[in-house]
Design an enzyme around this catalytic site. Sequence first.
Site, mmCIF file in Angstrom:
data_model
loop_
_atom_site.group_PDB
_atom_site.id
_atom_site.type_symbol
_atom_site.label_atom_id
_atom_site.label_comp_id
_atom_site.label_asym_id
_atom_site.label_seq_id
_atom_site.Cartn_x
_atom_site.Cartn_y
_atom_site.Cartn_z
ATOM 1 N N LEU A 217 37.517 -23.152 64.980
ATOM 2 C CA LEU A 217 36.128 -22.839 65.320
ATOM 3 C C LEU A 217 35.515 -23.915 66.206
ATOM 4 C CD1 LEU A 217 33.575 -21.054 64.915
ATOM 5 C CD2 LEU A 217 33.091 -22.399 62.862
ATOM 6 N N GLU A 219 34.537 -26.788 68.795
ATOM 7 C CA GLU A 219 34.890 -27.126 70.170
ATOM 8 C C GLU A 219 34.141 -28.383 70.594
ATOM 9 O OE1 GLU A 219 34.226 -23.864 72.792
ATOM 10 O OE2 GLU A 219 35.470 -22.465 71.640
ATOM 11 N N TRP A 250 39.552 -31.164 66.261
ATOM 12 C CA TRP A 250 39.522 -31.541 64.839
ATOM 13 C C TRP A 250 40.017 -30.403 63.948
ATOM 14 C CZ3 TRP A 250 33.852 -33.531 65.408
ATOM 15 C CH2 TRP A 250 33.860 -34.714 66.152
ATOM 16 N N GLU A 463 32.952 -29.275 55.316
ATOM 17 C CA GLU A 463 32.442 -28.171 54.489
ATOM 18 C C GLU A 463 30.915 -28.157 54.520
ATOM 19 O OE1 GLU A 463 33.605 -25.689 52.689
ATOM 20 O OE2 GLU A 463 35.757 -26.013 52.601
ATOM 21 N N ASP A 467 23.616 -33.649 54.444
ATOM 22 C CA ASP A 467 22.233 -33.665 54.933
ATOM 23 C C ASP A 467 21.792 -32.252 55.327
ATOM 24 O OD1 ASP A 467 22.194 -36.858 55.494
ATOM 25 O OD2 ASP A 467 24.058 -35.950 56.196
#
Length: 656
Positions: A217, A219, A250, A463, A467
């Site tokens: 997902l 970018e 990542w 996940e 914050d």
Amino acid sequence: MQSARMTPSVGRQLLRLGARSSRSTTVLQGQPRPISAQRLYAREATQAVLDKPETLSSDASTREKPARAESKSFAVGMFKGQLTIDQVFPYPSVLSEEQAQFLKELVGPVARFFEEVNDPAKNDALEKVEDDTLQGLKELGAFGLQVPSELGGLGLSNTQYARLAEIVGMHDLGVSVTLGAHQSIGFKGILLYGTKAQREKYLPRVASGQALAAFCLTEPSSGSDVASIRSSAIPSPCGKYYTLNGSKIWISNGGLADIFTVFAKTPIKDAATGAVKEKITAFVVERSFGGVTHGLPEKKMGIKASNTSEVYFDGVKVPSENVLGEVGDGFKVAVNILNNGRFGMAATLAGTMKSLIAKAVDHATNRTQFGDKIHNFGVIQEKLARMAILQYVTESMAYMLSANMDQGFKDFQIEAAISKIFCSEAAWKVADECIQIMGGMGFMKEPGVERVLRDIRIFRIFEGANDILRLFVALQGCMDKGKELTGLGNALKNPFGNVGLLMGEAGKQLRRRTGIGSGLSLSGIVHPELSRSGELAVQALDQFATVVEAKLVKHKKGIVNEQFLLQRLADGAIDLYAMVVVLSRASRSLSEGYPTAQHEKMLCDSWCIEAATRIRENMASLQSSPQHQELFRNFRSISKAMVENGGLVTGNPLGI
């Protein structure tokens, strides 16, 4: 760290989705990269519903509408000042005799495997999970824990899964991330949205571990703002395939995976207007399609054994039958995949805390200083007790959530977010205190606590950064309360037709504001020995709900911009939900005469005493403290000055 800002369009998308999944299947805690769909919930996530409709007539306000099922979520109810106990009392027990027996048969071999075969220190040093370990995990069935048995998996329930996640978390968080990135998010979309053909083609391969999976997902240009994804998938003129181009960063398992869940923009023609718009679509992509490559493994602070890399898609031909869900529904697919795995992190980190506490207790029991064992010193006793309390709360949340999902409840997204925030912060505190108790020995490499501390740090980021999740908890709760207030406003347009509703609400508010209380009670619900803590929980709920309503009335839709306030409301919600969860678990233990019941009572009472104090003080300060408003203004001004100055504004006190 990504900004908390989000575009109005993204906020409204989340509202349409309800920020929840319609499915309750969840697998072992999966760790995406340091971004998540939960970051999308910030800022304007409740603006639309907190706005009272301007065009609603008095006739419309009384028009009969389809009844909306009342939420059974305790967290939703607490923002409204309601004591909704369906999902929290009694503490759920959901395993059938057959499921419990199967789980017992799994626990022993899995625990022995991690004790005797897996070497977490070696995995950390090698920055990869050893091949023998991966092979052993495949033989145990660990790569397909919740894949249906007819498709080659173990077919575990959420509660069974949580127990195994706890064992993995006790031993090696690097392995935990590898497994979670594979099944909690990597192929989770196929479980949730896959066609029969997709499920039959891919699930046996991923369940056996023959093929690893990854979730793509994030970018370089899109963190919190999924709408800014640049990867594109253009349909061919013949309609048989899409051409996928773009890159993702990542990505856990990015360098190992053969099957990817990939999100890209696709052009979609509006049937009504003929205009072409870009919408996100999810795809199942195989490395074997060609054009899929990856970068070198990232160098990380922790979870070094897990593979993290960039993944590139260059002219990849993706068959049209590999669209996951509907074309243009990729945003919904992504949100639901991520929302479905949150409880597993709590189970995993409950296990991690258990192993850390064992090390701390062992050291405190055997270490002598000043002529006495250090476990006899009050400072150490308080540390150990607080560590145990944090683990008890985390574990209680994990199995409450997994059971709620197994029971078929759909409304648990606030509770799941709370569990993620709580467990990741509790685990960090426990790891830190473990090192403190062990002193210099804890700082050394050999005991392995420093590795665990490094591994744990990421859990407060991925996940959903805590914050941002705090904003989600507060905004989602306020959204539901805002709907209720809008309903009351509509009722006032026709007061004679809504006398019962208005009188009931007026009485409830009057009781709260005069300090009488709402009349709510946990008497007869919690065990009699926990009645005092039950009263504290109800009082805290009243105090919390009073402030929520007052702030919604004051700020209306502008509450989305009051992040200082929202963070503190979220902290109150976390404390309150934790109180109820441990009250439920400890009540069951007392009622059923568990050997640990009195010990659990102390854990529960201790948590409730301090949590109630925090809620009372925080809510009182939010309600009437001018010092808090000054504090918030100072925070803004100090931060602004630092940004303008490029760092600290003050100089060295020596002036040199």
